[in-house]
Motif scaffolding. Structure first.
Motif, PDB file in Angstrom:
ATOM      1  N   LYS A 176      43.855  26.045  25.624  1.00 20.76           N
ATOM      2  CA  LYS A 176      42.503  26.046  26.217  1.00 20.76           C
ATOM      3  C   LYS A 176      42.486  25.179  27.469  1.00 20.76           C
ATOM      4  O   LYS A 176      43.001  24.067  27.465  1.00 20.76           O
ATOM      5  CB  LYS A 176      41.490  25.493  25.201  1.00 20.76           C
ATOM      6  CG  LYS A 176      41.009  26.532  24.219  1.00 20.76           C
ATOM      7  CD  LYS A 176      39.643  26.177  23.633  1.00 20.76           C
ATOM      8  CE  LYS A 176      39.085  27.322  22.817  1.00 20.76           C
ATOM      9  NZ  LYS A 176      40.010  27.757  21.719  1.00 20.76           N
ATOM     10  N   GLY A 177      41.900  25.717  28.548  1.00 13.76           N
ATOM     11  CA  GLY A 177      41.772  24.941  29.785  1.00 13.76           C
ATOM     12  C   GLY A 177      43.017  24.953  30.654  1.00 13.76           C
ATOM     13  O   GLY A 177      43.061  24.290  31.692  1.00 13.76           O
ATOM     14  N   GLN A 178      44.051  25.701  30.250  1.00 13.82           N
ATOM     15  CA  GLN A 178      45.312  25.699  31.000  1.00 13.82           C
ATOM     16  C   GLN A 178      45.331  26.855  32.012  1.00 13.82           C
ATOM     17  O   GLN A 178      44.926  27.975  31.693  1.00 13.82           O
ATOM     18  CB  GLN A 178      46.478  25.870  30.010  1.00 13.82           C
ATOM     19  CG  GLN A 178      47.841  25.656  30.648  1.00 13.82           C
ATOM     20  CD  GLN A 178      48.981  25.728  29.626  1.00 13.82           C
ATOM     21  OE1 GLN A 178      48.836  26.292  28.534  1.00 13.82           O
ATOM     22  NE2 GLN A 178      50.111  25.159  29.995  1.00 13.82           N
ATOM     23  N   PRO A 179      45.829  26.620  33.244  1.00 16.82           N
ATOM     24  CA  PRO A 179      45.976  27.721  34.200  1.00 16.82           C
ATOM     25  C   PRO A 179      47.195  28.578  33.835  1.00 16.82           C
ATOM     26  O   PRO A 179      48.162  28.072  33.267  1.00 16.82           O
ATOM     27  CB  PRO A 179      46.218  27.019  35.540  1.00 16.82           C
ATOM     28  CG  PRO A 179      46.055  25.551  35.301  1.00 16.82           C
ATOM     29  CD  PRO A 179      46.213  25.317  33.833  1.00 16.82           C
ATOM     30  N   LYS A 234      42.004  28.493  32.107  1.00 17.39           N
ATOM     31  CA  LYS A 234      41.133  27.909  33.117  1.00 17.39           C
ATOM     32  C   LYS A 234      41.046  28.861  34.303  1.00 17.39           C
ATOM     33  O   LYS A 234      39.976  29.123  34.837  1.00 17.39           O
ATOM     34  CB  LYS A 234      41.733  26.574  33.561  1.00 17.39           C
ATOM     35  CG  LYS A 234      40.912  25.861  34.591  1.00 17.39           C
ATOM     36  CD  LYS A 234      41.592  24.574  35.022  1.00 17.39           C
ATOM     37  CE  LYS A 234      40.659  23.835  35.986  1.00 17.39           C
ATOM     38  NZ  LYS A 234      41.409  22.955  36.847  1.00 17.39           N
ATOM     39  N   SER A 235      42.210  29.382  34.716  1.00 16.80           N
ATOM     40  CA  SER A 235      42.272  30.320  35.838  1.00 16.80           C
ATOM     41  C   SER A 235      43.556  31.119  35.688  1.00 16.80           C
ATOM     42  O   SER A 235      44.485  30.693  35.000  1.00 16.80           O
ATOM     43  CB  SER A 235      42.284  29.553  37.162  1.00 16.80           C
ATOM     44  OG  SER A 235      43.407  28.688  37.189  1.00 16.80           O
ATOM     45  N   HIS A 286      49.345  20.827  37.719  1.00 14.86           N
ATOM     46  CA  HIS A 286      48.203  21.265  36.904  1.00 14.86           C
ATOM     47  C   HIS A 286      48.630  21.877  35.571  1.00 14.86           C
ATOM     48  O   HIS A 286      47.839  22.538  34.907  1.00 14.86           O
ATOM     49  CB  HIS A 286      47.331  22.257  37.693  1.00 14.86           C
ATOM     50  CG  HIS A 286      46.600  21.612  38.821  1.00 14.86           C
ATOM     51  ND1 HIS A 286      46.388  22.212  40.036  1.00 14.86           N
ATOM     52  CD2 HIS A 286      46.051  20.381  38.926  1.00 14.86           C
ATOM     53  CE1 HIS A 286      45.721  21.390  40.837  1.00 14.86           C
ATOM     54  NE2 HIS A 286      45.516  20.272  40.185  1.00 14.86           N
ATOM     55  N   THR A 336      50.550  24.441  34.760  1.00 16.25           N
ATOM     56  CA  THR A 336      50.401  25.889  34.691  1.00 16.25           C
ATOM     57  C   THR A 336      51.441  26.499  33.755  1.00 16.25           C
ATOM     58  O   THR A 336      52.589  26.052  33.720  1.00 16.25           O
ATOM     59  CB  THR A 336      50.568  26.474  36.113  1.00 16.25           C
ATOM     60  OG1 THR A 336      49.576  25.871  36.947  1.00 16.25           O
ATOM     61  CG2 THR A 336      50.426  27.980  36.135  1.00 16.25           C
ATOM     62  N   TYR A 340      41.990  34.888  29.434  1.00 15.40           N
ATOM     63  CA  TYR A 340      40.664  34.257  29.525  1.00 15.40           C
ATOM     64  C   TYR A 340      40.045  34.101  28.144  1.00 15.40           C
ATOM     65  O   TYR A 340      39.392  33.091  27.852  1.00 15.40           O
ATOM     66  CB  TYR A 340      39.757  35.060  30.460  1.00 15.40           C
ATOM     67  CG  TYR A 340      40.052  34.777  31.931  1.00 15.40           C
ATOM     68  CD1 TYR A 340      40.031  33.456  32.421  1.00 15.40           C
ATOM     69  CD2 TYR A 340      40.362  35.799  32.822  1.00 15.40           C
ATOM     70  CE1 TYR A 340      40.317  33.181  33.756  1.00 15.40           C
ATOM     71  CE2 TYR A 340      40.641  35.531  34.160  1.00 15.40           C
ATOM     72  CZ  TYR A 340      40.617  34.219  34.621  1.00 15.40           C
ATOM     73  OH  TYR A 340      40.907  33.941  35.937  1.00 15.40           O
TER      74      TYR A 340
END
Ligand code: ZN
Ligand code: ZN
Length: 411
Positions: A23-26, A52-53, A93, A95, A47
């Motif tokens: 959760k929240g990871q690109p 996150k993206s 980040h 990713t 998603y």
């Protein structure tokens, strides 16, 4: 036949088990433009898992070929700073990376190899310190494949487009353990457990070296580094996230001692390198280094691999794969290392995986070298396992333990 529902299951498997997206990871995806339909499924799944993206690098064999044909060697050798900066930022980040393979094998075979080589040299030199992120499993990454007509026609040239595509699709989904009515995530959990058991057994013997012999003429001794660890069935990041970097995977792999390889090895499958398909080749090793070799096809490409840098003529990986693995049983030559390496025991020229030494992922390059590890910007797997392959493990006290008989684990 592969149904739409099976593509949905594959997308779910890729995100929930392959990269095990948190959760929240690109997420960053690398895919061929033709696979947009599957990529949409993957992005939706990502998603829904809390991504996150999601960012995507698209590629196409025709465009890659044009870039090589029309750009000068100077341009190809000049890797822009933003390429480095972007990847660095993604790593900062945390990713996760997902690569989707479907490319036509040998698509770049007519490209000038000097250009391919120049680009590779420049790219690896520019991004050398970024490689640790995936090599040391600092973040999750996964590579898996989907069928394409272009790929299928190389594998099954005698079939029609539709038949070839269907047959390759069936094979890919079968070896990736996705079927119409199974629970692929559960199957992968069981499969990982089995691979981990084999690796644990190999670790308990703490072999000094392995001796490979086969009907192809292979007679090879591979010493292992001190404090080595056999790894199989998934990896874990420093944050404790378990993921499956390769789908399929059937291997238990370890780190050879750079200067500890002696004898001759005959490849048992072609090697696709830099867009060329190298066939019927062998290497003779002395003190760990390839001192002689030959290939019936694309010998020049093999020479370029061996001369790429100092470490590309030494080994970085030795991997045991049972002859009865699903990929091997499919009897298909995929012309793609992700699949073909899981059909047979293989070796890799070049860079080793630091996770194959106790504490290796925390070691500096100098410490790894002091342990007898190889170092290179290349990592090229080639297959040498056969149905008659025997492997003996030789313990430090000289005891010989049978590991493989007739291509399969004894234990
Ligand atoms: Zn391997
Ligand atoms: Zn490898």
């Amino acid at each position: 036949m592969v149904s739409e529902k099976m593509y949905d299951k594959l997308a779910e498997l890729a995100i929930r088990k392959g990269v095990n997206l948190q959760k929240g990871q690109p997420l960053h995806i690398r895919a061929n433009v033709r696979d947009i339909g599957f990529v949409r499924k993957v992005v939706k799944e990502a998603y829904e898992a809390g991504a996150k993206s999601v960012s995507i690098d698209w590629r196409d064999e025709e465009l890659s070929k044009m870039n090589y044909d029309y750009q000068s060697i100077e341009t190809l050798s000049d890797i822009p700073q933003w390429v480095y900066d972007r990847t660095k930022l993604q790593h900062d980040h945390k990713t996760a990376y997902l690569s989707i393979a479907s490319d036509k094998p040998g698509a770049l075979k007519d490209v000038d190899s000097a250009k391919l080589n120049a680009y590779q040299q420049a790219y690896y030199a520019k991004t050398a310190d970024l490689m640790a992120y995936t090599m040391n499993n600092e973040g999750q990454w996964c590579i898996l494949g989907v069928p394409s007509v272009e790929w299928a026609k190389v594998v099954f040239p005698e079939l029609s487009d539709e038949e070839a595509f269907e047959k390759l699709g069936d094979a890919i989904f079968a070896v990736t353990r996705v079927s119409k009515d199974n629970d692929p995530i559960k199957e992968w959990e069981d499969h990982d457990r089995e691979l981990i058991e084999h690796a644990d057994k190999l670790n308990s013997y703490n072999f000094e070296k392995l001796h490979f012999t086969s009907e192809s003429g292979t007679d090879l001794y591979v010493s292992l580094v001190e404090d080595h660890i056999w790894v199989g069935g998934g990896c874990t990041t420093p944050d404790g996230v378990f993921f499956d970097p390769n789908m399929p995977t059937e291997e238990c792999f370890c780190m050879p001692l750079k200067k500890g390889v002696e004898g001759i090895v005959y490849a048992s499958k072609p090697l696709s390198y830099n867009g060329k398909v190298i066939e019927d080749f062998w290497f003779r090793f002395e003190n760990g280094k390839v001192v002689d070799f030959d290939a019936k096809k694309e010998k020049e490409a093999l020479k370029q691999l061996l001369e790429f840098d100092e470490g590309s003529s030494y080994l970085g990986e030795v991997a045991l794969v049972p002859y009865d693995s699903p990929v091997s049983k499919s009897g298909i030559l995929f012309f793609d290392t992700l699949y073909d390496e899981n059909a047979a025991c293989h070796l890799a020229l070049g860079r080793p995986y630091p996770e194959n030494i106790k504490g290796g992922e925390q070691m500096s390059k100098e410490e790894l070298l002091a342990h007898g590890a190889n170092d290179s910007l290349q990592h090229e797997d080639f297959m040498f396992g056969t149905k008659e392959m025997d492997i003996d493990g030789i313990c430090k006290d000289g005891t010989i333990v049978p590991v493989f008989r007739k291509g399969n684990f004894v234990f």
